[in-house]
Design a protein around this motif. Structure first.
Motif, PDB file in Angstrom:
ATOM      1  N   ALA A  81       8.052  65.974 -14.373  1.00  0.00           N
ATOM      2  CA  ALA A  81       9.010  66.307 -15.429  1.00  0.00           C
ATOM      3  C   ALA A  81       8.385  67.214 -16.484  1.00  0.00           C
ATOM      4  O   ALA A  81       8.588  67.031 -17.677  1.00  0.00           O
ATOM      5  CB  ALA A  81       9.567  65.045 -16.084  1.00  0.00           C
ATOM      6  N   GLY A  82       7.602  68.202 -16.010  1.00  0.00           N
ATOM      7  CA  GLY A  82       7.196  69.273 -16.900  1.00  0.00           C
ATOM      8  C   GLY A  82       8.336  70.276 -16.998  1.00  0.00           C
ATOM      9  O   GLY A  82       9.463  70.022 -16.557  1.00  0.00           O
ATOM     10  N   VAL A  83       8.055  71.462 -17.549  1.00  0.00           N
ATOM     11  CA  VAL A  83       9.109  72.454 -17.724  1.00  0.00           C
ATOM     12  C   VAL A  83       9.735  72.848 -16.387  1.00  0.00           C
ATOM     13  O   VAL A  83      10.955  72.991 -16.275  1.00  0.00           O
ATOM     14  CB  VAL A  83       8.559  73.705 -18.439  1.00  0.00           C
ATOM     15  CG1 VAL A  83       9.572  74.832 -18.410  1.00  0.00           C
ATOM     16  CG2 VAL A  83       8.221  73.382 -19.882  1.00  0.00           C
ATOM     17  N   SER A  84       8.907  73.023 -15.355  1.00  0.00           N
ATOM     18  CA  SER A  84       9.436  73.451 -14.062  1.00  0.00           C
ATOM     19  C   SER A  84      10.401  72.422 -13.489  1.00  0.00           C
ATOM     20  O   SER A  84      11.506  72.759 -13.058  1.00  0.00           O
ATOM     21  CB  SER A  84       8.293  73.709 -13.073  1.00  0.00           C
ATOM     22  OG  SER A  84       8.782  74.258 -11.881  1.00  0.00           O
ATOM     23  N   GLY A  85      10.000  71.159 -13.476  1.00  0.00           N
ATOM     24  CA  GLY A  85      10.866  70.113 -12.942  1.00  0.00           C
ATOM     25  C   GLY A  85      12.139  69.954 -13.749  1.00  0.00           C
ATOM     26  O   GLY A  85      13.232  69.795 -13.190  1.00  0.00           O
ATOM     27  N   LEU A  86      12.023  70.003 -15.076  1.00  0.00           N
ATOM     28  CA  LEU A  86      13.199  69.863 -15.930  1.00  0.00           C
ATOM     29  C   LEU A  86      14.159  71.037 -15.752  1.00  0.00           C
ATOM     30  O   LEU A  86      15.376  70.858 -15.667  1.00  0.00           O
ATOM     31  CB  LEU A  86      12.760  69.764 -17.395  1.00  0.00           C
ATOM     32  CG  LEU A  86      12.071  68.459 -17.804  1.00  0.00           C
ATOM     33  CD1 LEU A  86      11.375  68.634 -19.145  1.00  0.00           C
ATOM     34  CD2 LEU A  86      13.079  67.317 -17.876  1.00  0.00           C
ATOM     35  N   ALA A  87      13.606  72.257 -15.703  1.00  0.00           N
ATOM     36  CA  ALA A  87      14.450  73.440 -15.540  1.00  0.00           C
ATOM     37  C   ALA A  87      15.145  73.426 -14.188  1.00  0.00           C
ATOM     38  O   ALA A  87      16.312  73.830 -14.070  1.00  0.00           O
ATOM     39  CB  ALA A  87      13.609  74.705 -15.697  1.00  0.00           C
ATOM     40  N   LEU A  88      14.447  72.965 -13.162  1.00  0.00           N
ATOM     41  CA  LEU A  88      15.064  72.848 -11.843  1.00  0.00           C
ATOM     42  C   LEU A  88      16.200  71.835 -11.878  1.00  0.00           C
ATOM     43  O   LEU A  88      17.287  72.076 -11.329  1.00  0.00           O
ATOM     44  CB  LEU A  88      14.016  72.447 -10.806  1.00  0.00           C
ATOM     45  CG  LEU A  88      14.539  72.169  -9.395  1.00  0.00           C
ATOM     46  CD1 LEU A  88      15.235  73.395  -8.810  1.00  0.00           C
ATOM     47  CD2 LEU A  88      13.405  71.716  -8.490  1.00  0.00           C
ATOM     48  N   ALA A  89      15.953  70.705 -12.514  1.00  0.00           N
ATOM     49  CA  ALA A  89      17.001  69.681 -12.625  1.00  0.00           C
ATOM     50  C   ALA A  89      18.228  70.249 -13.334  1.00  0.00           C
ATOM     51  O   ALA A  89      19.372  69.983 -12.934  1.00  0.00           O
ATOM     52  CB  ALA A  89      16.461  68.465 -13.380  1.00  0.00           C
ATOM     53  N   LYS A  90      18.019  71.029 -14.369  1.00  0.00           N
ATOM     54  CA  LYS A  90      19.122  71.647 -15.108  1.00  0.00           C
ATOM     55  C   LYS A  90      19.941  72.559 -14.191  1.00  0.00           C
ATOM     56  O   LYS A  90      21.174  72.528 -14.196  1.00  0.00           O
ATOM     57  CB  LYS A  90      18.568  72.430 -16.291  1.00  0.00           C
ATOM     58  CG  LYS A  90      19.598  73.119 -17.179  1.00  0.00           C
ATOM     59  CD  LYS A  90      18.886  73.739 -18.384  1.00  0.00           C
ATOM     60  CE  LYS A  90      19.878  74.393 -19.349  1.00  0.00           C
ATOM     61  NZ  LYS A  90      20.480  75.615 -18.807  1.00  0.00           N
ATOM     62  N   ARG A  91      19.246  73.367 -13.387  1.00  0.00           N
ATOM     63  CA  ARG A  91      19.939  74.272 -12.468  1.00  0.00           C
ATOM     64  C   ARG A  91      20.698  73.502 -11.387  1.00  0.00           C
ATOM     65  O   ARG A  91      21.825  73.859 -11.029  1.00  0.00           O
ATOM     66  CB  ARG A  91      18.934  75.234 -11.828  1.00  0.00           C
ATOM     67  CG  ARG A  91      18.425  76.320 -12.780  1.00  0.00           C
ATOM     68  CD  ARG A  91      17.368  77.178 -12.109  1.00  0.00           C
ATOM     69  NE  ARG A  91      16.923  78.272 -12.961  1.00  0.00           N
ATOM     70  CZ  ARG A  91      17.477  79.485 -12.989  1.00  0.00           C
ATOM     71  NH1 ARG A  91      18.492  79.756 -12.177  1.00  0.00           N
ATOM     72  NH2 ARG A  91      17.014  80.419 -13.781  1.00  0.00           N
ATOM     73  N   LEU A  92      20.086  72.447 -10.849  1.00  0.00           N
ATOM     74  CA  LEU A  92      20.739  71.679  -9.789  1.00  0.00           C
ATOM     75  C   LEU A  92      21.966  70.946 -10.325  1.00  0.00           C
ATOM     76  O   LEU A  92      22.986  70.820  -9.626  1.00  0.00           O
ATOM     77  CB  LEU A  92      19.757  70.691  -9.172  1.00  0.00           C
ATOM     78  CG  LEU A  92      18.562  71.294  -8.428  1.00  0.00           C
ATOM     79  CD1 LEU A  92      17.734  70.193  -7.784  1.00  0.00           C
ATOM     80  CD2 LEU A  92      18.995  72.309  -7.383  1.00  0.00           C
ATOM     81  N   ARG A  93      21.879  70.476 -11.543  1.00  0.00           N
ATOM     82  CA  ARG A  93      23.045  69.800 -12.139  1.00  0.00           C
ATOM     83  C   ARG A  93      24.204  70.777 -12.296  1.00  0.00           C
ATOM     84  O   ARG A  93      25.368  70.428 -12.061  1.00  0.00           O
ATOM     85  CB  ARG A  93      22.675  69.200 -13.492  1.00  0.00           C
ATOM     86  CG  ARG A  93      23.835  68.404 -14.101  1.00  0.00           C
ATOM     87  CD  ARG A  93      23.385  67.550 -15.266  1.00  0.00           C
ATOM     88  NE  ARG A  93      24.455  66.638 -15.650  1.00  0.00           N
ATOM     89  CZ  ARG A  93      25.256  66.821 -16.709  1.00  0.00           C
ATOM     90  NH1 ARG A  93      25.089  67.881 -17.491  1.00  0.00           N
ATOM     91  NH2 ARG A  93      26.211  65.961 -17.006  1.00  0.00           N
ATOM     92  N   GLN A  94      23.891  72.011 -12.697  1.00  0.00           N
ATOM     93  CA  GLN A  94      24.935  73.023 -12.848  1.00  0.00           C
ATOM     94  C   GLN A  94      25.615  73.318 -11.513  1.00  0.00           C
ATOM     95  O   GLN A  94      26.777  73.713 -11.482  1.00  0.00           O
ATOM     96  CB  GLN A  94      24.339  74.307 -13.436  1.00  0.00           C
ATOM     97  CG  GLN A  94      23.907  74.165 -14.887  1.00  0.00           C
ATOM     98  CD  GLN A  94      23.106  75.359 -15.385  1.00  0.00           C
ATOM     99  OE1 GLN A  94      22.551  76.129 -14.590  1.00  0.00           O
ATOM    100  NE2 GLN A  94      23.026  75.528 -16.696  1.00  0.00           N
TER     101      GLN A  94
END
Length: 539
Positions: A9-22
């Motif tokens: 859950a660093g920036v990469s994991g969080l940003a990926l989660a944001k994109r997948l949720r969208q």
């Protein structure tokens, strides 16, 4: 079963989660620490926060960070860089002042520290999707899914997902996670060769009563290069909006020395600041983190200072391949095409993985609006076929790169010496264009009503569009692979491609691209003419 499990859950994991949720995908985000952010670590102090991990971004060269900061509406400010820079070359001498030198030109920081970015991304995610204190220990290929085992407290937990994304430093994964089956030797070497950014570093922030250096026309930036130096680099770390004044710095001592002198470090740091700035510095508080002592960041290879295959911020493209039939991805910052190790690299990795997962999900019909046979009617025949074609193109980067590597290896084995990269890459791309034509031939189009202007079928620009990103990705991967390839180290012109050589390669690719486009247009015209001939005449 989860669609996607994201580990880290660093920036990469969080940003990926944001994109997948969208995109409407079902995911969970697993983090070994009791906090999110990874190597973004900000300590609170008197109404403000001081960064002890990543702290800067450069809008001119890091567009993904700049765009995200703007999207999230995060207040930011320029790194203070006005005035003289001090350089202490000898421990018993005065520091030399250097004027008109900008060390952080264009750098910006976030009010509230870089953790403001982390918190803002996390706030867009459902709370229940973030699982803290879950340390990954095993990853297994189970055919149609990936099984992961996490250490949770005194027990363990197994999680299944159609795809897993490992947004962690590759060296750390290599040392702490068991893969079944074991990863191939080339991938293992690439993981070992990926130095973990910040892993061997230690960072400090020293609160002071006032920014005295600014009053003396100094930027706060300083270097100490003598053998007894404690701090190697110093910078202004003030947040003037909060009236918190501080100097930041990176330690010059290696990990072993830092451990030896850990108890006395605050006094040693204060003493060096006095030597550099020429007066006693009243240190109100000293905040410090030694990343080499963080087992969830620093691997044994990083602590030992093992040589890295990376050159600058170039990462080995083998770390960007999807493994296990596109079920396993590496997604940490060290895998990025550019700015490997930086926040920009973390966002780049997240974008790359999100695109790959979305393309596969679209193909499998996991997302609303996917262009599978049951949904073609409401999309329209041409739109549905173009979506399918884009999905096929989006999934080709790994295959092209693997083909390039095979051709390059064959050329090396036959002791060819001229234009190795050019021949191998052009061959791989020409094969892909030929396969693309066959895919187009197999797709249904409503060509009878498709317009043609000046001999050009209106579908052709949309057929060409997805190849732009693909060709750039392949070229980036080839350049990076060649730079990190031991086999090419004896071929200087291939090891580091010159601008002239790259131009020659791009010219060849452009020729192949033009031939593909013309052939695709011709075949569509032939199909259109056949459709029109076979259509019933109007009464």
């Amino acid at each position: 079963m989860l669609d996607v499990a994201i580990i880290g859950a660093g920036v990469s994991g969080l940003a990926l989660a944001k994109r997948l949720r969208q995109r409407g995908l079902n995911f969970e985000l697993f983090e070994a620490r009791d906090r999110i952010g990874g190597r973004i670590f900000t300590v609170p102090t008197r109404g403000a926060r001081l960064d002890l991990g990543a702290g800067w971004y450069w809008p001119e060269t890091q567009p993904l960070v700049a765009a995200l900061v703007g999207e999230l509406g995060l207040p930011n400010y320029a790194q203070y860089d006005e005035g003289g820079v001090l350089h202490l070359r000898e421990a018993d001498k005065k520091a030399e002042r250097i004027d008109d030198k900008r060390l952080y030109d264009g750098a910006r920081r976030l009010h509230g520290g870089m953790t403001a970015l982390v918190d803002a991304i996390a706030s867009s995610l459902p709370t229940e999707t973030i699982k803290l204190n879950h340390r990954l220990t095993h990853v297994s290929d189970r055919g149609d899914h990936v099984a992961m085992t996490f250490a949770v407290g005194e027990g363990s937990l197994e999680v299944s997902a159609r795809q897993a994304v490992l947004s962690l430093p590759p060296r750390l994964l290599r040392e702490t996670v068991e893969f079944a089956p074991r990863l191939d030797e080339a991938t293992d070497r690439a993981m070992l060769g990926a130095e973990t950014w910040m892993a061997a570093q230690a960072k400090v922030a020293i609160e002071v009563a006032a920014p005295f250096w600014r009053e003396r026309g100094l930027s706060g930036s300083a270097y100490a290069t003598h053998e007894q130096a404690i701090l190697g680099e110093i910078f202004d770390a003030c947040d003037m909006s909060k009236q918190v004044f501080a100097l930041g710095g990176f330690l010059a001592l290696d990990a072993g020395q830092r451990e030896t002198f850990s108890v006395g470090l605050p006094l040693l740091i204060a003493s060096q600041l006095g030597s550099i700035f020429g007066a006693d510095v009243d240190c109100l508080a000293t905040h410090y983190v030694d990343w080499a002592q963080e087992p969830l960041t620093c691997s044994a290879a990083d602590r030992a200072g093992e040589a890295s295959d990376q050159t600058g911020d170039v990462a080995n493209p083998l770390l960007r391949r999807a493994l296990w039939d596109k079920k396993l991805y590496f997604g940490g910052s060290e895998t990025a095409v550019r700015n490997s190790g930086y926040v920009e690299g973390a966002l780049d990795a997240a974008r790359r993985v999100a695109r790959s997962i979305a393309a596969l999900a679209e193909k499998q019909g996991l997302m609303a609006g996917a262009a599978e046979s049951d949904d073609i009617a409401h999309l329209g025949l041409n739109e549905a076929s173009l979506i399918r074609f884009r999905g096929w193109v989006d999934g080709r980067s790994d295959a092209i790169f693997d083909d390039y590597r095979r051709r390059l290896t064959k050329g090396l084995a036959s002791r060819e010496r001229d234009s190795l990269t050019q021949i191998a890459l052009l061959g791989a791309i020409e094969d892909t264009f030929q396969q693309a034509l066959e895919v187009l031939d197999s797709l249904p189009f409503d060509l009878a009503t498709t317009k043609v202007e000046l001999g050009r079928v209106e579908l052709v620009p949309q057929i060409q569009q997805p190849f732009g990103d693909l060709m750039q990705t392949i070229m980036d991967d080839v350049v990076a692979y060649n730079q990190t390839s031991c086999a090419l180290s004896n071929f200087p012109s291939e090891h580091r491609l010159s601008g002239e050589y790259k131009s020659a390669i791009l010219k060849d690719i452009a020729g192949a691209w033009r031939e593909f486009s013309l052939t695709a247009n011709r075949r569509l015209l032939e199909r259109k003419n056949s459709a029109c001939v076979g259509a019933p005449a109007n009464d």
